[in-house]
Design an enzyme around this catalytic site. Structure first.
Site, mmCIF file in Angstrom:
data_model
loop_
_atom_site.group_PDB
_atom_site.id
_atom_site.type_symbol
_atom_site.label_atom_id
_atom_site.label_comp_id
_atom_site.label_asym_id
_atom_site.label_seq_id
_atom_site.Cartn_x
_atom_site.Cartn_y
_atom_site.Cartn_z
ATOM 1 N N ARG A 12 0.710 -1.216 0.188
ATOM 2 C CA ARG A 12 0.023 0.050 -0.085
ATOM 3 C C ARG A 12 0.899 1.184 -0.077
ATOM 4 O O ARG A 12 0.191 2.534 0.643
ATOM 5 C CB ARG A 12 -0.762 -0.026 1.124
ATOM 6 N N LYS A 69 4.679 11.361 -11.433
ATOM 7 C CA LYS A 69 3.740 10.647 -12.280
ATOM 8 C C LYS A 69 4.579 9.266 -12.669
ATOM 9 O O LYS A 69 5.569 9.198 -12.963
ATOM 10 C CB LYS A 69 3.609 11.070 -13.901
ATOM 11 N N GLU A 99 13.225 17.893 -24.299
ATOM 12 C CA GLU A 99 12.514 18.243 -23.425
ATOM 13 C C GLU A 99 13.144 19.653 -22.553
ATOM 14 O O GLU A 99 12.538 20.420 -21.956
ATOM 15 C CB GLU A 99 12.474 17.200 -22.109
ATOM 16 N N LYS A 155 10.564 22.632 -13.766
ATOM 17 C CA LYS A 155 9.441 21.533 -13.715
ATOM 18 C C LYS A 155 8.738 21.745 -12.369
ATOM 19 O O LYS A 155 7.772 21.602 -12.014
ATOM 20 C CB LYS A 155 9.851 20.215 -13.990
ATOM 21 N N GLU A 208 -2.218 18.104 -12.733
ATOM 22 C CA GLU A 208 -2.559 18.457 -14.075
ATOM 23 C C GLU A 208 -3.986 18.697 -14.311
ATOM 24 O O GLU A 208 -4.612 18.459 -15.265
ATOM 25 C CB GLU A 208 -2.268 17.414 -15.190
ATOM 26 N N ARG A 249 -0.022 22.599 -15.322
ATOM 27 C CA ARG A 249 0.852 21.427 -15.602
ATOM 28 C C ARG A 249 0.785 21.006 -17.139
ATOM 29 O O ARG A 249 1.782 20.325 -17.671
ATOM 30 C CB ARG A 249 0.793 20.302 -14.635
ATOM 31 N N ASN A 307 3.019 19.788 -21.605
ATOM 32 C CA ASN A 307 2.704 18.757 -22.614
ATOM 33 C C ASN A 307 2.901 19.630 -24.134
ATOM 34 O O ASN A 307 2.624 19.293 -25.258
ATOM 35 C CB ASN A 307 1.228 18.603 -22.835
ATOM 36 N N HIS A 319 3.693 17.786 -27.356
ATOM 37 C CA HIS A 319 3.232 16.524 -26.961
ATOM 38 C C HIS A 319 2.135 15.789 -27.873
ATOM 39 O O HIS A 319 1.857 14.630 -27.947
ATOM 40 C CB HIS A 319 3.078 16.061 -25.438
ATOM 41 N N HIS A 327 2.918 12.719 -29.643
ATOM 42 C CA HIS A 327 2.332 11.154 -29.336
ATOM 43 C C HIS A 327 1.885 10.646 -30.310
ATOM 44 O O HIS A 327 1.726 9.310 -30.877
ATOM 45 C CB HIS A 327 1.320 11.449 -28.239
ATOM 46 N N HIS A 335 10.882 9.113 -28.172
ATOM 47 C CA HIS A 335 9.813 10.256 -27.539
ATOM 48 C C HIS A 335 10.360 11.532 -27.651
ATOM 49 O O HIS A 335 9.523 12.325 -28.367
ATOM 50 C CB HIS A 335 9.613 9.768 -26.072
HETATM 51 N N1 LIG Z 1 6.606 10.271 -15.336
HETATM 52 C C1 LIG Z 1 6.865 11.172 -15.999
HETATM 53 O O1 LIG Z 1 6.337 12.198 -15.767
HETATM 54 C C2 LIG Z 1 7.469 10.808 -17.443
HETATM 55 C C3 LIG Z 1 7.646 12.013 -18.269
HETATM 56 C C4 LIG Z 1 8.202 11.763 -19.650
HETATM 57 C C5 LIG Z 1 8.521 10.659 -20.016
HETATM 58 N N2 LIG Z 1 8.174 9.407 -19.012
HETATM 59 C C6 LIG Z 1 8.408 8.187 -19.619
HETATM 60 O O2 LIG Z 1 9.855 8.034 -19.793
HETATM 61 C C7 LIG Z 1 10.198 6.823 -20.580
HETATM 62 C C8 LIG Z 1 11.207 7.150 -21.475
HETATM 63 O O3 LIG Z 1 12.261 7.483 -20.753
HETATM 64 P P1 LIG Z 1 13.950 7.415 -21.027
HETATM 65 O O4 LIG Z 1 13.873 8.104 -22.361
HETATM 66 O O5 LIG Z 1 14.899 7.782 -20.283
HETATM 67 O O6 LIG Z 1 13.953 5.908 -21.858
HETATM 68 P P2 LIG Z 1 14.485 4.682 -21.096
HETATM 69 O O7 LIG Z 1 14.412 4.429 -19.734
HETATM 70 O O8 LIG Z 1 13.918 3.552 -21.882
HETATM 71 O O9 LIG Z 1 16.047 4.640 -21.467
HETATM 72 C C9 LIG Z 1 16.668 4.767 -22.676
HETATM 73 C C10 LIG Z 1 17.805 3.691 -22.952
HETATM 74 O O10 LIG Z 1 19.041 4.260 -22.117
HETATM 75 C C11 LIG Z 1 19.283 3.152 -21.527
HETATM 76 N N3 LIG Z 1 20.063 3.937 -20.393
HETATM 77 C C12 LIG Z 1 19.434 4.689 -19.564
HETATM 78 N N4 LIG Z 1 20.573 5.047 -18.885
HETATM 79 C C13 LIG Z 1 21.661 4.667 -19.431
HETATM 80 C C14 LIG Z 1 23.075 5.341 -19.139
HETATM 81 N N5 LIG Z 1 23.307 6.081 -17.906
HETATM 82 N N6 LIG Z 1 24.047 5.083 -19.976
HETATM 83 C C15 LIG Z 1 23.696 4.086 -21.000
HETATM 84 N N7 LIG Z 1 22.417 3.840 -21.453
HETATM 85 C C16 LIG Z 1 21.335 4.243 -20.407
HETATM 86 C C17 LIG Z 1 18.301 2.351 -21.149
HETATM 87 O O11 LIG Z 1 18.661 1.004 -20.715
HETATM 88 C C18 LIG Z 1 17.275 2.424 -22.346
HETATM 89 O O12 LIG Z 1 17.795 1.408 -23.365
HETATM 90 C C19 LIG Z 1 8.853 6.881 -21.501
HETATM 91 O O13 LIG Z 1 8.239 5.509 -21.089
HETATM 92 C C20 LIG Z 1 7.860 7.869 -20.980
HETATM 93 O O14 LIG Z 1 6.570 7.579 -20.947
HETATM 94 C C21 LIG Z 1 7.598 9.732 -17.896
HETATM 95 ZN ZN LIG Z 2 7.720 14.288 -22.798
#
Ligand SMILES: NC(=O)c1ccc[n+]([C@@H]2O[C@H](COP(=O)([O-])OP(=O)(O)OC[C@H]3O[C@@H](n4cnc5c(N)ncnc54)[C@H](O)[C@@H]3O)[C@@H](O)[C@H]2O)c1
Ligand SMILES: [Zn+2]
Length: 375
Positions: free
Chosen positions: A130, A152, A194, A235, A245, A249, A253, A256, A260, A274
């Site tokens: 929980r 999020k 971003e 942020k 949001e 917030r 986007n 986005h 998307h 992304h």
């Molecule tokens: N929660 C939120 O507010 C929010 C905001 C934006 C995006 N997201 C989410 O984030 C995700 C994308 O995140 P991302 O772009 O970090 O992708 P990711 O976590 O998939 O990382 C990208 C790649 O880089 C590798 N990697 C990570 N750190 C590394 C490092 N230091 N050295 C070498 N390789 C490394 C990972 O293994 C992966 O293959 C999406 O699912 C998206 O929906 C969430």
């Molecule tokens: Zn984004």
């Protein structure tokens, strides 16, 4: 392992959310202090490190050594790298892993990775026993400036991305900017979209600074840390005003809704990351704003020119493997969860650093604009 004798003072950014407030600590080499920071935050607590196999190869030894040096009990849960891990089976793996390791309410989950690990581990923490507290240790640029901050969390469903999740603020974010040295440049560039977004939302001076200093941001060092800290401050301020949001917030986007739709059309594959989709989306949002007479074509062109200079896609035909047609894009945008009762809510701009929420965007005009851009 021995921590370096002298490190520059880290930058602290506070996310002010009353009893859910926390610090973002930003600086090079902070991973060496992970154990002492966790021991100070929650004396005697175990740390359950959730990470992906790629991040584990690069950075898990340093993280675990730092935890061990501070006498913190370590548990470990690994998932495969990639978006596919934001899934029900991996959520089950992480929750069960935490329970198998006897992680209890007073222990901490440490999400060591990019946005995928952060979202998955954060959500697992939100629901296991929980609610367990989570420390975010972001390892991608995108995660350091965006996903690790703001609470999020979630996974994808067969019905769409991020549709199952929870708001679950971390208790601490540690952004060691030197971890980005191992990140593939394409991933760094995607995260940069971003960073630029924060300038475009409400900080024209930051955007101008990025135009002049982006090479140094990519190279590492103080400029990178400055860009990350500025992004986190932006942020944090928006999240503090509107955690759930319902208002401001939504500005985050920017780019986005368009982005998307392109991401979905590319099947959320590595054809289009992304951040790459966001870059294209930002250019379209500024282009559409110019078309509506909200800003000058020259300003929209300036935004596109900067993102193109960095190497981000700014035109639909920059996407490998072809682009969707207008009908498909309109359909995908209508499915986006930012759409209410058929009305498109868009983030548009009256200039660089002057973004605003437009909730009454006319579908016909949008379609005509996209038809022209995709021609
Ligand atoms: N929660 C939120 O507010 C929010 C905001 C934006 C995006 N997201 C989410 O984030 C995700 C994308 O995140 P991302 O772009 O970090 O992708 P990711 O976590 O998939 O990382 C990208 C790649 O880089 C590798 N990697 C990570 N750190 C590394 C490092 N230091 N050295 C070498 N390789 C490394 C990972 O293994 C992966 O293959 C999406 O699912 C998206 O929906 C969430
Ligand atoms: Zn984004």
């Amino acid at each position: 392992m021995t921590a370096p004798l002298r490190v520059p003072e880290p930058t602290m950014v506070r996310v002010a959310l009353a009893e859910r407030s926390y610090e973002i600590v930003i600086g090079r080499g902070l991973i060496a202090w992970l154990g002492s920071r966790i021991a100070a935050l929650r004396p005697g607590a175990a740390a359950a490190v959730v990470t992906d196999e790629t991040v584990a190869r690069h950075h898990l030894p340093a993280a675990e050594a730092a935890l061990a040096a501070a006498g913190v009990r370590i548990a470990r849960v690994l998932v495969p790298p990639g978006e596919a891990s934001k899934s029900w089976p991996m959520l089950e793996r992480v929750c069960d892993g935490l329970l198998a390791e006897k992680i209890e309410r007073r222990d901490l989950v440490v999400a060591l990775g990019g946005g995928v690990v952060g979202d998955l581990a954060g959500f697992a923490a939100a629901i296991t026993r929980r609610g367990l507290d989570v420390v975010q240790v972001p390892t991608t640029l995108l995660a350091q400036v965006d996903s690790s901050v703001g609470g999020k969390t979630g996974i994808n469903s067969r019905h769409g991305k991020n549709l199952v999740g929870a708001f679950h603020q971390p208790v601490l974010v540690i952004a060691d900017t030197s971890l980005l040295d191992t990140l593939p440049v394409r991933e760094f560039r995607a995260g940069y979209a971003e960073v630029a977004k924060y300038g475009l939302i409400n900080d024209a001076a930051f955007f101008a600074w990025l135009e002049a200093n982006w090479c140094d941001v990519f190279a590492g060092g103080p400029a990178r840390d400055h860009a990350i800290a500025t992004s986190c401050r932006a942020k944090a301020a928006i999240v503090a005003r509107d955690e759930r949001e319902t208002g401001d917030r939504q500005l985050l986007n920017l780019g986005h809704t368009f982005g998307h739709a392109f991401e979905a059309a590319a099947g959320f594959s590595d054809r289009l990351l992304h951040g790459e989709a966001v870059a294209l989306g930002i250019v379209l949002a500024y282009g559409f704003s110019a078309r509506l007479g909200l800003l000058s074509p020259a300003e929209a062109e300036r935004v596109a020119a900067h993102l193109a200079a960095v190497g981000l896609p700014t035109r639909a035909d920059d996407i490998r493997g072809g682009t969707p047609d207008v009908d498909r894009l309109m359909e995908l945008m209508a499915q986006d969860k930012k759409v209410r009762r058929g009305q498109f809510t868009f983030i548009l701009a009256r200039g660089i650093g002057k973004s605003f929420i437009a909730s009454d965007v006319e579908t016909g005009e949008l379609r005509a604009f996209l038809a022209e851009k995709l021609a």
